[in-house]
Design an enzyme around this catalytic site. Structure first.
Site, PDB file in Angstrom:
ATOM      1  N   ASN A 140       0.840  -1.204   0.000  1.00  0.00           N
ATOM      2  CA  ASN A 140       0.000   0.000   0.000  1.00  0.00           C
ATOM      3  C   ASN A 140       0.871   1.249   0.000  1.00  0.00           C
ATOM      4  OD1 ASN A 140      -0.446   1.963   2.471  1.00  0.00           O
ATOM      5  ND2 ASN A 140       0.176  -0.021   3.338  1.00  0.00           N
ATOM      6  N   ARG A 141       0.356   2.278  -0.618  1.00  0.00           N
ATOM      7  CA  ARG A 141       0.973   3.603  -0.555  1.00  0.00           C
ATOM      8  C   ARG A 141      -0.123   4.649  -0.325  1.00  0.00           C
ATOM      9  NH1 ARG A 141       2.405   2.073  -6.111  1.00  0.00           N
ATOM     10  NH2 ARG A 141       0.927   2.958  -7.615  1.00  0.00           N
ATOM     11  N   PHE A 144      -1.314   8.262   4.409  1.00  0.00           N
ATOM     12  CA  PHE A 144      -2.054   8.922   5.491  1.00  0.00           C
ATOM     13  C   PHE A 144      -3.315   9.629   4.991  1.00  0.00           C
ATOM     14  CE2 PHE A 144       1.784   9.645   8.594  1.00  0.00           C
ATOM     15  CZ  PHE A 144       1.816   8.295   8.864  1.00  0.00           C
ATOM     16  N   ASN A 172      -3.490   6.049  16.491  1.00  0.00           N
ATOM     17  CA  ASN A 172      -2.217   6.157  15.801  1.00  0.00           C
ATOM     18  C   ASN A 172      -2.138   7.535  15.153  1.00  0.00           C
ATOM     19  OD1 ASN A 172      -0.360   5.914  13.429  1.00  0.00           O
ATOM     20  ND2 ASN A 172      -0.144   3.819  14.162  1.00  0.00           N
ATOM     21  N   SER A 206       5.951   5.184   8.595  1.00  0.00           N
ATOM     22  CA  SER A 206       5.304   4.878   7.316  1.00  0.00           C
ATOM     23  C   SER A 206       6.243   5.249   6.175  1.00  0.00           C
ATOM     24  CB  SER A 206       3.993   5.666   7.177  1.00  0.00           C
ATOM     25  OG  SER A 206       3.513   5.568   5.846  1.00  0.00           O
ATOM     26  N   PRO A 207       6.348   4.390   5.156  1.00  0.00           N
ATOM     27  CA  PRO A 207       7.226   4.713   4.029  1.00  0.00           C
ATOM     28  C   PRO A 207       6.555   5.602   2.982  1.00  0.00           C
ATOM     29  CG  PRO A 207       6.305   2.538   3.706  1.00  0.00           C
ATOM     30  CD  PRO A 207       5.787   3.025   5.039  1.00  0.00           C
ATOM     31  N   ASN A 208       5.288   5.984   3.238  1.00  0.00           N
ATOM     32  CA  ASN A 208       4.501   6.644   2.195  1.00  0.00           C
ATOM     33  C   ASN A 208       4.324   8.144   2.376  1.00  0.00           C
ATOM     34  OD1 ASN A 208       4.012   4.104   0.907  1.00  0.00           O
ATOM     35  ND2 ASN A 208       2.511   3.660   2.506  1.00  0.00           N
ATOM     36  N   THR A 209       4.979   8.718   3.395  1.00  0.00           N
ATOM     37  CA  THR A 209       4.991  10.169   3.587  1.00  0.00           C
ATOM     38  C   THR A 209       6.441  10.623   3.494  1.00  0.00           C
ATOM     39  OG1 THR A 209       3.022  10.174   4.987  1.00  0.00           O
ATOM     40  CG2 THR A 209       4.506  12.050   5.196  1.00  0.00           C
ATOM     41  N   LYS A 246       5.968   3.663  16.927  1.00  0.00           N
ATOM     42  CA  LYS A 246       5.918   2.637  15.887  1.00  0.00           C
ATOM     43  C   LYS A 246       7.134   2.771  14.977  1.00  0.00           C
ATOM     44  CE  LYS A 246       2.794   0.241  12.751  1.00  0.00           C
ATOM     45  NZ  LYS A 246       1.397   0.058  12.343  1.00  0.00           N
ATOM     46  N   ASN A 277       6.147  -1.504  11.261  1.00  0.00           N
ATOM     47  CA  ASN A 277       5.399  -0.980  10.123  1.00  0.00           C
ATOM     48  C   ASN A 277       5.703  -1.846   8.891  1.00  0.00           C
ATOM     49  OD1 ASN A 277       3.880   0.926   8.502  1.00  0.00           O
ATOM     50  ND2 ASN A 277       4.422   2.494  10.005  1.00  0.00           N
ATOM     51  N   TYR A 349      -3.582  -7.585  10.197  1.00  0.00           N
ATOM     52  CA  TYR A 349      -4.390  -6.817   9.243  1.00  0.00           C
ATOM     53  C   TYR A 349      -4.448  -7.554   7.910  1.00  0.00           C
ATOM     54  CZ  TYR A 349      -5.643  -2.882   6.090  1.00  0.00           C
ATOM     55  OH  TYR A 349      -6.210  -2.078   5.144  1.00  0.00           O
TER      56      TYR A 349
END
Length: 388
Positions: A140-141, A144, A172, A206-209, A246, A277, A349
């Site tokens: 997923n990307r 947030f 979170n 998170s790797p997406n921000t 996290k 994560n 999840y």
């Protein structure tokens, strides 16, 4: 009766019989029926639509309440709370606090909402979620995507007011993509959700921000945690919410040690860790050629061993700081391995994506069998026992 009418009658009887069988199987939480029939149908939707459907179904509590009663063996007392069982839903599923009661219905011992950002933001462009069917994984990307503090706060307040039973809720916290003061974003989250949350999570992994994971670097982390812990300590509350951090699974041992050095300082000592994560690594073992190179965080089966190793490392480096273990859990054995590595609680999840609601009871039942076989009378006795 003509052949046409006979055929039509036979079709109606068959459909009615199948419908009845399906309804009974869903009501009973039949694991094989969900895995072999229900989930493949849901997978006809693209991954994000299927996710939204699951949240909506949970919001309106359409999934039957679990018939599995948590035994005393699974009770966990930690963070000043009593959890009926150690299996929670990881952040990322219920981003906006819409599905808390529905998730409780299917047997989760606690629900983590978020990540929640101060201001609403749409997240990254679609498509941004991909199933790796051959690998029992997801990339997923999302970035947030959040309805913001105010909307999520209202929903949690409603749950607290209307619920007939206790619900352990973690929140979170994330930062807005366009934020010029990331630390203040987390401060706002602590002040806003502190009075309602059973625990708060600082998500800097998170790797997406863009740039978010840089906050795990030693000096930045020291500055961040000192301010956030002071903020939490200054809340005008009799019971202050536990503050958890996290972490990403892609850290080198030296980076883990740096983080532990920060956490071992009194002014930076959080109450617990969530490990881990999603990963940006792409193991050579991945078989889903068509999706494995998508940008984003990889979760599910390929993350399992990586997160378990990190739990063991961080438990030792921090002197046994409480840990919530997450990453690739789809069985009681997976959960047990993380508990023995040092996790007091666990989350899942991705397995929910592939097996549906029955996965929760399945993990708990299998965990009970393993604990009993090894002679434990409570799950807490097994924490860290494989990490000597």
């Amino acid at each position: 009766m003509s052949s046409k009418k006979k055929l039509r009658s036979l079709l109606y009887v068959t459909l009615a019989g199948y419908g009845t069988f399906s309804a009974i199987s869903i009501y009973k939480g039949d694991e094989k029926f969900y895995k072999n029939y229900v989930m493949p149908v849901i997978h006809l939707l693209d991954a994000e639509r299927a996710h939204n459907f699951a949240v909506l179904a949970s919001k309106y509590r359409l999934f039957p309440k679990t018939r599995y009663e948590d035994p005393e063996l699974l009770k966990v007392k930690i963070f000043g709370k009593e959890f009926s069982n150690p299996v929670g839903i990881a952040a990322g599923f219920d981003k906006d606090g819409k599905a808390i009661l529905g998730l409780r219905d299917i047997g989760f011992g606690f629900v983590e909402v978020g990540s929640v950002t101060p201001e609403p933001q749409p997240g990254n462009e679609q498509p941004r979620v991909f199933r790796l069917l051959k690998d029992y994984a997801v990339i997923n990307r999302y970035g947030f995507n959040s309805e913001g503090h105010s909307e999520v706060l209202k929903r949690i307040e409603n749950v607290r007011q209307d619920a007939q039973e206790s619900n352990i809720i973690g929140v979170n916290l994330g930062k807005n993509k366009s934020s010029t003061d990331p630390i203040n974003d987390y401060i706002e989250g602590i002040i806003k959700f502190g009075p309602l949350a059973d625990y708060l999570v600082i998500n800097i992994s998170s790797p997406n921000t863009p740039g978010l994971r840089n906050m795990q670097h030693k000096e930045q982390l020291k500055k961040l945690l000192a301010v956030l812990i002071e903020t939490r300590n200054n809340l005008p509350l009799k019971e202050k919410p536990p503050l958890l951090l996290k972490l990403a699974p892609d850290l080198s041992y030296a980076e883990k040690k740096d983080i532990a050095d920060v956490l071992n300082q009194k002014k930076c000592r959080v109450d617990g860790l969530i490990i881990s994560n999603t990963t940006v690594e792409r193991p050579d073992s991945l078989k889903s050629v068509e999706t494995k190179n998508e940008t984003g965080g990889l979760s599910g089966e390929p993350l399992k061993d990586m997160s378990t190793r990190m739990i063991a490392d961080m438990s030792k480096l921090t002197g046994g700081l409480p840990i919530i273990g997450v990453g690739g859990i789809s069985s009681g054995q997976d959960a047990y391995e993380k508990i023995k590595a040092g996790a007091s609680l666990v989350q899942l999840y991705t397995a929910l994506v592939y097996e549906g609601p029955p996965i929760v009871a399945k993990v708990k039942k299998e965990l009970v069998e393993l604990l009993s076989k090894d002679g434990y009378s409570n799950v807490c006795q097994a924490v860290g026992k494989g990490n000597k």
